[in-house]
Scaffold this active site. Structure first.
Site, PDB file in Angstrom:
ATOM      1  CB  SER A 180      46.528  22.070 -96.598  1.00 49.88           C
ATOM      2  OG  SER A 180      47.578  21.222 -96.970  1.00 49.88           O
ATOM      3  NE  ARG A 195      33.879  24.276 -91.041  1.00 46.39           N
ATOM      4  CZ  ARG A 195      34.536  23.603 -90.097  1.00 46.39           C
ATOM      5  NH1 ARG A 195      35.837  23.744 -89.981  1.00 46.39           N
ATOM      6  NH2 ARG A 195      33.921  22.797 -89.283  1.00 46.39           N
ATOM      7  CG  ASP A 233      49.032  21.364 -94.337  1.00 46.58           C
ATOM      8  OD1 ASP A 233      48.123  20.871 -93.641  1.00 46.58           O
ATOM      9  OD2 ASP A 233      49.213  22.602 -94.423  1.00 46.58           O
TER      10      ASP A 233
END
Ligand code: GLC
Length: 500
Positions: A180, A195, A233
């Site tokens: 996630s 990132r 997610d």
């Protein structure tokens, strides 16, 4: 546990710490506390800082819609609108056994999901808490830890009483990997980490294919699994919620981080027009909306506390929207206000306040507890301040803290409503209405959070806002990941992999 009006008790925080609730108050003690009037004056100041008017919300929604569109048109935009290579909705008939590994912001979870079709499923799972060191360590170590946990889970769940494997020789268990964090995907089982977010700073991972890194750890531990899908997610939540209720059109996570996914027509995802995907297909988009208004900070009403949170974070400038909303930051925003009032000599004069001065000691769970304190004396708040921070409070101060928590929590919910409204507006879902599958600690545990999101939607859309309802989502990272693994298998068997 909820504190009773009389007597003492204890509560357990998400971090596992327990706290005793005291029934004693300290009104009579001889400390130079702020007066009720002073606290009320201060509250008014914070009210104006943290309150979002409907008009301001509508302006944010417009800017948000533009960012979503831009992210679909061009690669590498602030809100990256990531094509997930999850094609269309599940049929609800997906079935079979699937493993799911979920690397979230706080925990690592391994699940075995049995999809039974007709929107039904069963699940077994084990959870491991991630340490702060693991969140900053080497990438290979993190993925090796994932593989180790997976190994323990398989050894426990796929062996008979004598310890013999229940798997056929050469059998590989299909695995969905819920990762996630924002990843660029060019196919379903690949993802280059753009990132880290949510305070993670694991080294030598940004810019690399995390699916491949995890695959190497799987090989190293010789695990009988085949990783078939890398998912976010939110995407998992979208698919899992639609599996059980097809009215779901959007999914949002309100947890350590905040993000949303929805289903888009491939023809509208201009930046992947050259891939030759059938124009009539649909694909789930992981918006990564936590990044809205990052770097330029043009649209969101940031207070000086938000700016401190941002500038002292490991990623200054980034995740501007998420930093105003998610569970990782709300406690810290409140702590910064308290520290300001300590510095100004308004609060806790004559008391040792160093325990409150460490960043991130004030958990967002405290805000939930403060808002849900059922006692007139606000005993829960006494408990929090004496037990964790060794300071004594008056009733006026406690009422102030509770009101402050409300302001910060309410702003988070109303900003979230702006994000939802942007997707609803862009997709034209308002008249027919839709469900928004929502999950995460804030949504599930923060009292009144969902109601405040709904109030926000009505402030943006008027009465029609009632057509948009958030509902507690199905477990996206476990069940959703299994359904996606099943959907991917069908596409592979039909020769539709990687992406046509
Ligand atoms: C952060 C992550 C995003 C995730 C969200 C909720 O925003 O970047 O990928 O969906 O947290 O967990």
């Amino acid at each position: 546990m909820v504190a009773s009006r009389r007597g003492s008790g204890s509560i357990t925080l998400p971090t596992g710490q327990t706290m005793a609730i005291h029934t004693r108050t300290h009104e009579e003690e001889d400390l130079p506390h702020a007066t009720k009037k002073t606290m009320a004056d201060h509250l008014r100041k914070y009210e104006s800082l943290f309150t979002l008017t409907p008009q301001r919300m509508r302006m944010i929604v417009e800017a948000f819609k533009d960012s979503l569109e831009l992210g679909l048109q061009k690669p590498k935009q602030v809100v990256p609108m990531i094509p997930t290579f999850v094609f269309g909705w599940p049929t609800g008939q997906e079935s079979g056994d699937f493993l799911a590994l979920d690397l979230g912001g706080t925990n690592l979870r391994v699940c075995l999901v049995t999809l039974q079709g007709e929107g039904k499923f069963e699940m077994t799972q084990t959870k491991y808490r991630l340490t702060e060191e693991q969140k900053q360590d080497e990438g290979t170590k993190l993925f090796d830890f994932c593989a180790e946990c997976l190994k323990t889970f398989i050894d426990t769940n796929f062996t008979d009483e004598d310890g013999n494997s229940l798997l056929k020789p050469g059998e590989l268990l299909p695995l969905g990997f819920t990762f996630s964090y924002p990843c660029y995907q060019t196919r379903i089982d690949h993802g280059e980490l753009i990132r880290w977010t949510k305070g993670f700073g694991v080294k030598n991972t940004e810019g690399r294919d995390v699916a491949e890194m995890f695959r190497q750890s799987i090989e190293k531990y010789e695990l009988p699994v085949q990783m078939t899908a890398l998912i976010n997610d939110t995407t998992g939540t979208l698919i899992a919620s639609h599996y059980v209720n097809p009215k779901t059109k959007i999914a949002v996570i309100f947890g350590t981080g905040c993000n949303a996914a929805y289903m888009e027509d491939v023809k509208n995802i201009e930046k992947i027009n050259d891939l030759g995907i059938n124009e009539k297909d649909q694909m789930a988009i992981n918006c990564e909306w936590g990044a809205f208004d990052s770097f330029e900070h043009e649209h969101l009403p940031r207070t000086k506390y938000d700016i401190i949170v941002d500038e002292t974070s490991n990623k200054p400038g980034e995740q501007a929207f998420e930093k105003l909303i998610s569970g990782r930051y709300l406690g810290e925003i409140l702590r910064l206000v308290i520290c300001e009032l300590i510095d100004e000599g308004v609060l806790f004069l004559g008391q040792e306040t160093y325990k409150l001065e460490t960043p991130y000691v004030f958990e967002t769970a405290f805000l939930s507890l403060m808002e849900s304190d059922p006692t007139d004396e606000l005993l829960m708040i006494i408990g929090i301040f004496t037990h964790f921070f060794a300071v004594e409070t008056t009733l006026a101060e406690r009422q102030f803290f509770r009101a402050l928590a409300m302001l910060i929590g309410r702003r988070a919910a109303r900003l979230s409503a702006c994000g939802i409204a942007a997707i609803v507006g862009k997709m034209g879902y308002l008249d027919e209405g839709c469900l928004v599958g929502a999950d995460g600690s804030l949504y599930n545990k923060y009292p009144g959070f969902a109601d405040r999101v709904h109030e926000g939607l009505i402030d943006v859309f008027g009465e029609k806002g009632n057509n948009i309802k958030t509902v507690h989502a199905e477990d996206g990272s476990g069940v959703g990941s299994a359904i996606i693994a099943a959907m991917t298998k069908v596409r592979r068997d039909a020769g539709l992999y990687p992406n046509v």
